[in-house]
Design a protein around this motif. Sequence first.
Motif, PDB file in Angstrom:
ATOM      1  N   CYS A 123      -6.285   8.077  -1.175  1.00 26.09           N
ATOM      2  CA  CYS A 123      -6.726   7.979  -2.424  1.00 26.09           C
ATOM      3  C   CYS A 123      -7.591   9.101  -2.691  1.00 26.09           C
ATOM      4  N   LYS A 178      -4.881  11.578  -4.092  1.00 20.00           N
ATOM      5  CA  LYS A 178      -4.027  10.882  -5.292  1.00 20.00           C
ATOM      6  C   LYS A 178      -2.964  10.977  -4.812  1.00 20.00           C
ATOM      7  N   TYR A 229      -0.301   8.504  -4.450  1.00 20.39           N
ATOM      8  CA  TYR A 229      -0.007   7.189  -4.803  1.00 20.39           C
ATOM      9  C   TYR A 229       1.220   6.462  -3.575  1.00 20.39           C
ATOM     10  N   LYS A 267      -0.303   5.613  -0.488  1.00 21.96           N
ATOM     11  CA  LYS A 267      -1.063   4.299  -0.650  1.00 21.96           C
ATOM     12  C   LYS A 267      -0.207   3.032  -0.762  1.00 21.96           C
ATOM     13  N   ASN A 268       0.761   3.121  -1.555  1.00 22.94           N
ATOM     14  CA  ASN A 268       1.692   1.950  -1.363  1.00 22.94           C
ATOM     15  C   ASN A 268       2.417   1.505   0.001  1.00 22.94           C
TER      16      ASN A 268
END
Length: 164
Positions: free
Chosen positions: A109, A112, A114, A117-118
């Motif tokens: 996070c 950043k 993504y 994170k996924n």
Amino acid sequence: MINSLMVSALNEQVNAELWSGYLYLSMSYDMDNKGFSGIAHWFAVQAREEFEHASRIAKYITSRDAKVLLKPISEVRQEWNSPKDAFEDTLMHEKIVTGLIHNLMEKACELKDYETKNMLQWFINEQIEEEETPRQILHTLNMIGSNPAALLILDKELKGREDD
Ligand code: FEO
């Protein structure tokens, strides 16, 4: 391109998952030595699941064009006093792993990232089950108490665990 700090944290998690597999293999052999072949089987399946977790993260690192760095796996405990002792250790260990996954998610996070994170969301969900299953088995073991016949029934039941 994936941040090198993220790659290094993911590589540490690969090692942690391999260590988990090593821990559960050790539990499996110890339970076999103690005559609990069903519980030994349950831990052997759990060990394979951990190696699969390590592989899932390693494949992700490669897919982001980064390098998987396999480090030495630290020694694990070799003996447990009873099946209850082993499952208590399992639950305690899985809570630690949940914390590690949360730390990784926080890093993703912050950066950043993504995609990471996924990928990590799968592990966040998985850890719910990883804590729930030993907790349920511990409830049963607490009910069993010192009843050897009931313990043997549980041992037989856990022999039925299949690979996911
Ligand atoms: Fe890979 Fe049991 O967490």
